[in-house]
Design an enzyme around this catalytic site. Sequence first.
Site, mmCIF file in Angstrom:
data_model
loop_
_atom_site.group_PDB
_atom_site.id
_atom_site.type_symbol
_atom_site.label_atom_id
_atom_site.label_comp_id
_atom_site.label_asym_id
_atom_site.label_seq_id
_atom_site.Cartn_x
_atom_site.Cartn_y
_atom_site.Cartn_z
ATOM 1 N N HIS A 222 0.788 -1.233 0.000
ATOM 2 C CA HIS A 222 0.000 0.000 0.000
ATOM 3 C C HIS A 222 0.822 1.286 0.000
ATOM 4 O O HIS A 222 0.262 2.375 -0.117
ATOM 5 C CB HIS A 222 -0.978 0.031 1.184
HETATM 6 C C1 UD1 Z 1 -2.075 6.013 5.458
HETATM 7 C C2 UD1 Z 1 -0.829 6.544 6.120
HETATM 8 C C3 UD1 Z 1 0.256 5.473 6.091
HETATM 9 C C4 UD1 Z 1 -0.233 4.183 6.691
HETATM 10 C C5 UD1 Z 1 -1.538 3.765 6.055
HETATM 11 C C6 UD1 Z 1 -2.088 2.577 6.795
HETATM 12 C C7 UD1 Z 1 -0.450 8.963 5.831
HETATM 13 C C8 UD1 Z 1 0.326 9.983 5.109
HETATM 14 N N1 UD1 Z 1 -0.302 7.697 5.396
HETATM 15 O O1 UD1 Z 1 -1.769 5.740 4.109
HETATM 16 O O2 UD1 Z 1 1.372 5.908 6.856
HETATM 17 O O3 UD1 Z 1 0.736 3.191 6.468
HETATM 18 O O4 UD1 Z 1 -2.485 4.837 6.135
HETATM 19 O O5 UD1 Z 1 -3.011 1.866 6.071
HETATM 20 O O6 UD1 Z 1 -1.152 9.287 6.764
HETATM 21 N N2 UD1 Z 1 -8.999 4.849 0.861
HETATM 22 C C9 UD1 Z 1 -10.231 4.256 0.721
HETATM 23 N N3 UD1 Z 1 -10.913 3.944 1.850
HETATM 24 C C10 UD1 Z 1 -10.457 4.170 3.105
HETATM 25 C C11 UD1 Z 1 -9.197 4.783 3.230
HETATM 26 C C12 UD1 Z 1 -8.481 5.112 2.098
HETATM 27 O O7 UD1 Z 1 -10.705 4.024 -0.380
HETATM 28 O O8 UD1 Z 1 -11.135 3.841 4.080
HETATM 29 C C13 UD1 Z 1 -8.235 5.169 -0.370
HETATM 30 C C14 UD1 Z 1 -8.545 6.569 -0.927
HETATM 31 O O9 UD1 Z 1 -8.517 6.475 -2.316
HETATM 32 C C15 UD1 Z 1 -7.365 7.381 -0.418
HETATM 33 C C16 UD1 Z 1 -6.237 6.369 -0.447
HETATM 34 O O10 UD1 Z 1 -6.837 5.132 -0.074
HETATM 35 O O11 UD1 Z 1 -7.104 8.499 -1.238
HETATM 36 C C17 UD1 Z 1 -5.109 6.690 0.499
HETATM 37 O O12 UD1 Z 1 -5.592 6.883 1.850
HETATM 38 P P1 UD1 Z 1 -4.773 7.774 2.884
HETATM 39 O O13 UD1 Z 1 -5.367 7.654 4.222
HETATM 40 O O14 UD1 Z 1 -4.570 9.150 2.341
HETATM 41 O O15 UD1 Z 1 -3.334 7.127 2.880
HETATM 42 P P2 UD1 Z 1 -2.896 5.599 3.027
HETATM 43 O O16 UD1 Z 1 -2.210 5.207 1.773
HETATM 44 O O17 UD1 Z 1 -4.033 4.780 3.514
HETATM 45 N N1 UDP Z 2 -4.020 -5.313 8.852
HETATM 46 C C1 UDP Z 2 -5.313 -5.802 8.978
HETATM 47 N N2 UDP Z 2 -5.983 -6.195 7.846
HETATM 48 C C2 UDP Z 2 -5.412 -6.126 6.609
HETATM 49 C C3 UDP Z 2 -4.096 -5.612 6.492
HETATM 50 C C4 UDP Z 2 -3.430 -5.196 7.636
HETATM 51 O O1 UDP Z 2 -5.845 -5.901 10.093
HETATM 52 O O2 UDP Z 2 -6.083 -6.486 5.636
HETATM 53 C C5 UDP Z 2 -3.300 -4.872 10.067
HETATM 54 C C6 UDP Z 2 -1.940 -5.487 10.249
HETATM 55 O O3 UDP Z 2 -2.045 -6.742 10.886
HETATM 56 C C7 UDP Z 2 -1.227 -4.447 11.091
HETATM 57 C C8 UDP Z 2 -1.822 -3.148 10.591
HETATM 58 O O4 UDP Z 2 -3.048 -3.498 9.942
HETATM 59 O O5 UDP Z 2 -1.525 -4.590 12.469
HETATM 60 C C9 UDP Z 2 -0.882 -2.524 9.630
HETATM 61 O O6 UDP Z 2 -1.528 -1.521 8.942
HETATM 62 P P1 UDP Z 2 -1.043 -1.010 7.512
HETATM 63 O O7 UDP Z 2 -0.254 -2.047 6.823
HETATM 64 O O8 UDP Z 2 -2.262 -0.494 6.845
HETATM 65 O O9 UDP Z 2 -0.159 0.270 7.886
HETATM 66 P P2 UDP Z 2 1.351 0.502 8.373
HETATM 67 O O10 UDP Z 2 1.650 -0.417 9.495
HETATM 68 O O11 UDP Z 2 2.226 0.300 7.182
HETATM 69 O O12 UDP Z 2 1.344 1.930 8.766
#
Ligand code: UD1
Ligand code: UDP
Length: 385
Positions: A222
């Site tokens: 992601h």
């Molecule tokens: C964010 C965090 C990242 C973390 C990740 C965990 C920042 C800068 N990044 O990244 O550090 O590792 O969360 O998962 O804060 N979207 C959906 N539904 C949702 C959420 C997101 O469709 O419920 C899609 C949208 O298109 C959105 C994109 O995901 O634009 C990115 O979401 P965003 O929260 O901006 O960043 P992440 O890549 O999720």
């Molecule tokens: N996780 C989850 N379901 C998923 C993918 C990840 O519950 O489908 C959990 C995972 O076990 C971990 C956390 O989400 O505890 C990590 O989140 P993510 O990878 O989104 O973000 P990051 O840790 O890179 O910020």
Amino acid sequence: MSHKIKILTIIGARPQIIKASAISRAIRNNYKDTIQEIIVHTGQHYDANMSAVFFGELEIPQPDYNLNVGSGKHGLQTAEMIKGIEEIIINEKPDCMVLYGDTNSTLAGAIAASKLHCKIVHIEAGLRSYNKAMPEEINRILCDHCATMLFSPTLTGYQNLVKEGFAIDQLPPFTPDYPKIYYCGDIMFDNTLYFSKIANEKSEILKKNKLIDNKYALATIHRDNNTDDSQRLTSIFKAILNISISKNIDFVIPLHPRTAKILKDNLLNNIYQQLMENKHIKIIEPVSFLDMIALEQNAVLVVTDSGGVQKEAYFLQKPCIILRPQTEWIELTEHGSSIITDADEARIIDAANLLLSKSFSNFPPIFGNGKAAEFICSEIAANIK
Ligand code: UD1
Ligand code: UDP
């Protein structure tokens, strides 16, 4: 009745919701007469399988506030959060704010709190990738440098803070100018220990996806530098296809919505079609944490660009390929069970060959004793007035 310490917890992204369950559990078990928790969900993540699913199964209290900020450009998203959090601080007058990790929700909380002189407790402090192109690196540095109590999960994180000028022998009272740093272990290790037994009993995810213990790999992707770059994304999925075929293993890939939305458009050279036609590649919706732990516990290999998932692989003693140019969890690669490959197809395949040819048995307890959340609550109780 004596005054309870009022903490304002900010959550927003999936990993923060999961992390918050450890502190909420510690408060419920041992600090309910001392600490009152008010939970603010910024709404950064909002799909049911990125947010709501975790509250029930991880016994997290429902948020007292939801700012429903949603997705958007970093500046706008962060600004909306700051605006909402500022009002809540003014109304609630908390004794401190608890922030997790390094997302935009973390940064927004740090800015709003520091402007109103609300003390910040940063959980997962001190981690550094030394790559400021990562939005998370900026968020965590800024948050650390306006925090009053900084809890690092690893010794490396603690030492990073010392290198940045934080004093090791700070005496109370702690303030943003005289902050206290701790090496206290990882609340996600607490959570993994606590939930792994329950996951094995309750989760049906292996059966549902026809997965056999130790005959599949688990992958998550992601990070923006992987999803938004066609070459990198294609290279990762080519490697996954190659490993699945050459090792005769399935891949289960609970795909983050960011990646799911872009996959078809960003995969080059017919790779998308190959993935769709291959019954050994199982791309599924994001799963609950209990399902995720069950998938991690029974996988033969973990392939990920997630910060949290690479650590959980170590907690559950699984080899892991890290799809990033560097990691802030360097203990994992020093141990040898995790290998950094970036998004390089050949390096990913080489790492899989190496990791699947070895067995790893000694995983030293470098992430604490499973009681980090209890320790953090005891320090908040003793030091926040
Ligand atoms: C964010 C965090 C990242 C973390 C990740 C965990 C920042 C800068 N990044 O990244 O550090 O590792 O969360 O998962 O804060 N979207 C959906 N539904 C949702 C959420 C997101 O469709 O419920 C899609 C949208 O298109 C959105 C994109 O995901 O634009 C990115 O979401 P965003 O929260 O901006 O960043 P992440 O890549 O999720
Ligand atoms: N996780 C989850 N379901 C998923 C993918 C990840 O519950 O489908 C959990 C995972 O076990 C971990 C956390 O989400 O505890 C990590 O989140 P993510 O990878 O989104 O973000 P990051 O840790 O890179 O910020």
